[in-house]
Design a protein around this motif. Structure first.
Motif, short mmCIF file in Angstrom:
data_model
loop_
_atom_site.label_atom_id
_atom_site.label_comp_id
_atom_site.label_asym_id
_atom_site.label_seq_id
_atom_site.Cartn_x
_atom_site.Cartn_y
_atom_site.Cartn_z
N ASN B 268 0.73 -1.23 0.06
CA ASN B 268 -0.12 0.01 0.18
C ASN B 268 0.97 1.20 -0.05
O ASN B 268 1.86 1.24 0.53
N ASP B 269 0.21 2.50 -0.59
CA ASP B 269 0.84 3.68 -0.48
C ASP B 269 -0.09 4.07 0.66
O ASP B 269 -1.13 4.07 0.56
N TYR B 270 0.30 4.18 1.64
CA TYR B 270 -0.44 4.61 3.09
C TYR B 270 -0.99 5.79 3.12
O TYR B 270 -1.73 6.18 3.91
N ARG B 271 -0.63 6.82 2.29
CA ARG B 271 -1.24 8.06 2.22
C ARG B 271 -1.06 8.70 3.54
O ARG B 271 -2.30 9.21 3.94
N TYR B 272 -0.09 8.70 4.19
CA TYR B 272 0.06 9.44 5.59
C TYR B 272 -0.29 10.88 5.60
O TYR B 272 0.07 11.65 4.64
N PHE B 273 -0.93 11.41 6.34
CA PHE B 273 -1.24 13.02 6.54
C PHE B 273 -1.69 13.16 7.88
O PHE B 273 -2.04 12.17 8.67
N PRO B 274 -1.28 14.46 8.40
CA PRO B 274 -1.64 14.65 9.84
C PRO B 274 -3.22 14.59 10.33
O PRO B 274 -4.13 15.05 9.16
N ASP B 275 -3.51 13.96 11.37
CA ASP B 275 -4.94 13.71 11.46
C ASP B 275 -5.53 14.90 12.22
O ASP B 275 -4.99 15.54 13.09
N PRO B 276 -6.33 15.63 11.44
CA PRO B 276 -6.96 16.76 11.79
C PRO B 276 -7.57 16.63 13.00
O PRO B 276 -8.18 17.86 13.70
N ASP B 277 -8.15 15.46 13.55
CA ASP B 277 -8.96 15.29 14.39
C ASP B 277 -8.26 15.52 16.25
O ASP B 277 -8.87 15.37 16.98
N LEU B 278 -6.74 15.51 16.15
CA LEU B 278 -6.07 15.29 17.26
C LEU B 278 -5.33 16.61 16.76
O LEU B 278 -4.41 17.00 16.07
N LEU B 279 -4.76 17.56 18.30
CA LEU B 279 -4.03 18.29 18.44
C LEU B 279 -2.68 17.92 18.64
O LEU B 279 -2.22 16.81 19.13
N PRO B 280 -1.63 18.63 18.14
CA PRO B 280 -0.14 18.15 18.36
C PRO B 280 0.10 18.06 19.81
O PRO B 280 -0.63 18.64 20.89
#
Lengths: 488, 482
Positions: B268-280
């Motif tokens: 798979n190309d896991y297509r990682y991107f920052p999860d907008p549901d969680l704060l840093p």
């Protein structure tokens, strides 16, 4: 055209003086829905029994002297909010039979405040659209002209309020989905700052921009409802713990001396000339109320749409992965194997616009295009947010049109997908920047409503509502209702 | 050709939190299928993850435990792929900014040396659920109890050259996390799962060869075997001029082979991107200082202290510090009996052997530190001979707890009374004049053998209770006397 029946604030008064009961209001609303909805298709699910039971409860509380301002007032929810034991479809075949075991925080809060939920409003499928035409349940119609769209994605909510089904409907706004339909249906719609209202239980489209807000006749009504909707929620980490003011208390402040910025980019070739004239007049009205009008510039306005259409589909592509036919929702018949189960459940369960956005999002997040699209879009988003912040350092509120046009006709084949996406050119900026924005009725063009948009500083909904209310005290556009006599 | 193995490890540790990383569901192992789930775990629409901060604290504890840099700002990303046991269609993980950054973990080897392993990163993520293939005939079931369990994935640089190093690292890691109390490290329950990236290169070469990834080897026992088999397989390919395919392989202990799972090329190309549901996650100095102050003594420091302060050997020190429970048992025993060497001998010797026989850990042991300490005290004060001590140990093992009671009941008291022993010895000398003469005529080396006869007779006369040291001493005196 007729004068508006009532506002939420007026109903609240009548309930507390006992001149009307919650049961009567609820029955009136249900009757109106039953009569008009076949022509408008603004409501997907109505819940008569629940509503009447809740109204009986409210009447008891009123009789015992409870003076909560929202107690006993009927309202509708956009069908994107999960409602415990009541079907929640997101206007998709995928969730056509979905009954959630819990309610969204917004639903719980308004219920706790005593509001009566009449049912669930039509919308674009998964909130993806600006016309309500992508709904699996068929398009909602604009009460001002049923051959026209009510806008979207909260089109059912806007149409329902405009048609007097209730004085309030909830909406959600990811790129303009409260403000554009509010403008096209001649009502008032507020998109709060990102993080002002909990997203828990609100079915996600683009999580970094989705925001719930009230859609009502007046800014005053929006203020009453926002006070109850807003505030921190342990179930949503992105929900702010900034204290929630009583928005009704600051409505009467004078706007004399307030600085209102008018971005020249909002009066571009995208904007219909007659709509531009109406907005000009509305801004003059604010000036006459004592505000100082300032020319400002948001140079990256036109980049907003493409930025949005990279980020929103990317987030959506992941948010909608859970609809896989495994645990709940639509599942295809007789899947041959796992691959077939996934492919057919999703191909058959989602409509074309949703599929288009999932594909776009999957593409822009792929390893080969991430830097070029997703990363770039995040950078442009930052630039746009900075432009808004810079302008708002200098002015209190930004004013302009909510939508480039008045309501367009349904199934307009001449309107391309990108034309449709341009519907949000003036609203998207506030979503990218996380700012509060409101659309207020500001005129009619050829018998169709025009909306003026006001954009404020982050978490300064009080100022927006104040300006909108002062405008509504000087004008009567928000009191106009479409003539629905012919629909019955 | 001489081939050298090059290995890097990815270890998934299940963190010891009460609830899941993003939901309030419990994480208890072995509960009825899907009983530990809520709307979030099932990924119902509209649910949102809320971070369990104790998972963050435990990750920081680990980072400080290996002396790594802690990411002052870390964040969660979505790793996208479809699988029935992954309810959201993405796993929340940390791809771009992990919470634990580079560190060096010193692994004690059996020869007493330290083998430094470079840790590349350790990141927080949620576990998936599991597919159940035997519950519903003709169907695959999904159990989401495990979905959302917090994991810390610890990734090393390719620093390993031998299976021994790998095993030593895993044992040290196991020791570390149990010390820190952030994981029970239970491999059979999946609390510690290991993937080995393995490649071969000609000895002396600095370039890496093509690697394969060996997945989920769930016991220390299988690791060495799995590595051996996979290295042999790669070597056969390379020796015959073939190439190794980069792929994920599964070790099958029953068939004693590794086999390909899926090729990395089609992965798979896991297509990682920052999860907008969680704060840093933002971590300040105060938090780090507080957590650092709460850390227990770590195995490496303990081991060094056992050797330098308590005078133990490398071997004993290694074994005693391999897990926190054993070290605590040892220290508790020492505190009471004040004889670290004896305590070490008993724990590493008799006690470990007994535990191994029944397959128990020291936590489930009937003998407690106070019992063992009492036993050692009674040896040290001369009450028990080593033979008697073994009898007492067996009684303790069988569940008795009072050492003095056991000694009394079994009549095990050693005769250390010089007067009583003297009488026995005098009697022996009088009754065995021939042997006495023989002894007195013999040279020193012969005397050593001949004295055994008198010891045996004296022991017999004392019913085995004579203190052997005292007896020896008395016999030597009396026999050489006239």
């Amino acid at each position: 055209m007729a004068k508006a029946v009532n506002t939420l604030a007026a109903l609240s008064q009548q309930l507390r003086t006992g001149s009307v009961s919650s049961r009567e209001l609820t029955e009136d609303s249900l009757l109106r829905i039953a009569r008009l909805n076949p022509a408008l298709n603004a409501v997907i699910t109505s819940c008569e029994d629940r509503a009447l039971a809740a109204a009986a409860q409210a009447d008891k509380a009123l009789a015992s002297g409870d003076v909560s301002p929202l107690l006993g007032i009927p309202m509708l929810h956009k069908d994107i909010f999960c409602t415990r034991d009541v079907r929640t479809t997101c206007a998709s075949k995928m969730l056509a039979e979905f009954i959630p075991p819990y309610s969204a925080t917004v639903v719980n809060r308004l219920e706790t405040a005593g509001m009566i939920s009449l049912g669930k409003c039509n919308m674009d499928e998964f909130a993806m659209g600006s016309s309500n035409e992508t709904s699996f349940f068929g398009a909602a119609r604009n009460p001002w002209d049923t051959a026209r769209v009510p806008g979207g994605s909260s089109g059912g909510s806007a149409a329902a309020v405009a048609a007097g089904f209730a004085t309030l409907a909830t909406g959600t706004d990811t790129g303009g989905s409260i403000r554009q339909p509010a403008a096209l249906c001649g009502i008032t719609g507020l998109k709060p700052s990102y993080g002002r209202v909990s997203r828990y239980g609100m079915i996600a489209f683009a999580s970094s921009m989705d925001q719930a807000g009230p859609m009502a006749r007046t800014a005053e009504d929006c203020a009453l409802v926002l006070s109850a909707m807003a505030g921190s929620d342990a179930l949503d980490s992105t929900c702010s713990d900034q204290p929630v003011p009583n928005y009704a208390e600051t409505l009467e402040q004078s706007i004399s001396g307030l600085r209102i910025g008018v971005p020249k980019e909002f009066f571009s070739h995208h904007l219909d000339a007659a709509v531009a004239d109406a907005i000009d007049r509305a801004i003059k009205e604010l000036e006459q109320a004592g505000a100082t009008i300032v020319d400002v510039s948001l140079p990256s306005t036109d980049l907003g749409v493409s930025t949005y259409y990279v980020i929103a589909p990317a987030e959506a592509s992941a948010n909608l992965s859970r609809y896989d036919g495994v645990r709940y929702g639509y599942r295809c018949e007789n899947p041959a194997d796992l691959e077939d189960l996934y492919t057919r459940s999703r191909s058959e369960g989602f409509g074309p616009e949703v599929k288009r956005r999932i594909l776009v999002g999957t593409f822009t997040l792929s390893a080969a295009s991430y830097d070029q699209y997703f990363m770039k879009a995040q950078q442009v988003r930052r630039v746009i947010a900075n432009e808004y912040d810079t302008v708002l350092d200098n002015v209190d509120v930004i004013a302009g049109p909510s939508a480039p046009n008045t309501a367009f006709v349904l199934n307009d084949q001449s309107k391309s997908i990108t034309d449709m996406y341009m519907e949000d050119v003036f609203t998207i900026g506030a979503n990218l920047a996380g700012l509060p924005a409101i659309s207020v009725p500001a005129g009619l063009v050829n018998g169709l409503p025009v909306g003026m948009q006001l954009i404020g500083r982050r978490f300064d909904e009080a100022r927006l509502l104040n300006v909108a209310h002062q405008y509504q005290k000087r004008t009567d556009w928000h009191t106009l209702s479409p003539d629905l006599g012919g629909l019955v | 050709m001489q081939w050298e193995k090059v290995m890097g490890l990815e270890v998934h540790l299940q963190l010891a939190t009460q609830s899941k990383i993003f939901s309030s569901s419990a994480t208890t192992f072995g509960a009825a299928a899907n009983s530990q789930t809520n709307p979030l775990d099932v990924a119902l629409p509209g649910t949102l993850p809320v971070l369990n901060h104790s998972a963050v604290t435990q990750a920081i504890v680990f980072g400080l435990g290996i002396g790594a840099d802690i990411g002052r700002v870390s964040r969660f990303d979505r790793k996208n792929y479809f699988y029935p046991d992954l309810p959201k269609g993405y796993q929340i993980s940390q791809f771009f900014q992990p919470i634990v950054k580079e560190g060096i973990f010193d692994v004690p080897m059996e020869d007493g040396s330290l083998f430094p392993v470079r840790i590349l990163r350790a990141h927080l993520e949620e576990d998936a659920g599991k597919s159940v293939h035997d519950a519903i005939p003709g169907h695959t079931g999904i159990d989401l109890n495990r979905a959302g369990t917090p994991l810390l994935e610890v990734v090393t640089e390719p620093d390993f050259r031998t299976a021994t190093q790998v095993v030593a690292y895993l044992k040290a890691l196991h020791a570390l996390v149990t010390y820190l109390g952030i994981s029970d490290g239970n491999m059979s329950e999946g609390s510690m799962r290991c993937d080995v990236n393995l490649s071969l290169r000609p000895k002396g070469e600095s370039e890496y060869g093509t690697r394969t990834e060996l997945k989920n080897i769930n016991s220390f026992r299988f690791i060495e075997r799995a590595i051996q088999i996979e290295a042999d397989r790669q070597q056969d390919l390379l020796d015959s001029g073939d190439t190794v395919t980069q792929e994920t392989r599964l070790f099958d202990p029953d068939k004693d082979e590794t086999r390909a799972m899926r090729s990395k090329e089609v992965a798979n190309d896991y297509r990682y991107f920052p999860d907008p549901d969680l704060l840093p996650i933002v971590i300040d100095d105060d938090t780090i200082d507080q957590i650092r102050a709460s850390l227990p003594e770590l195995p490496t420091a303990k081991r060094a202290r056992y050797i330098s302060d308590l005078g133990l050997g490398d071997y004993d020190a290694n074994l005693l510090t391999q897990d926190r429970a054993t070290a605590e048992f040892f220290e508790a025993t020492c505190t009471i009996c004040n004889n670290p060497k004896a305590a070490a001998n008993w724990i590493v010797g008799e006690l470990s052997a007994a535990l191994n026989r029944v397959g128990n850990t020291i936590n489930d042991c009937a003998i407690r530190p106070d019992g063992l300490a009492a036993l050692i005290t009674r040896i040290d004060d001369g009450t028990l001979s080593s033979k008697m001590a073994k009898t007492v140990f067996d009684a303790l093992w069988a569940g008795e707890s009072d050492v003095d009671r056991i000694i009394l009941d079994k009549g095990l008291k050693q005769v250390s009374d010089a007067g009583a022993l003297e009488a026995i010895v005098d009697e022996l000398i009088a009754a065995n004049s021939a042997q006495v003469d023989q002894y007195r005529a013999a040279d020193a080396s012969k005397q050593k053998k001949l004295i055994g006869f008198f010891v045996g007779q004296a022991m017999k006369a004392s019913k085995g209770q004579a203190n052997p040291q005292l007896l020896n001493q008395l016999l030597k005196e009396k026999l050489s006397a006239s």
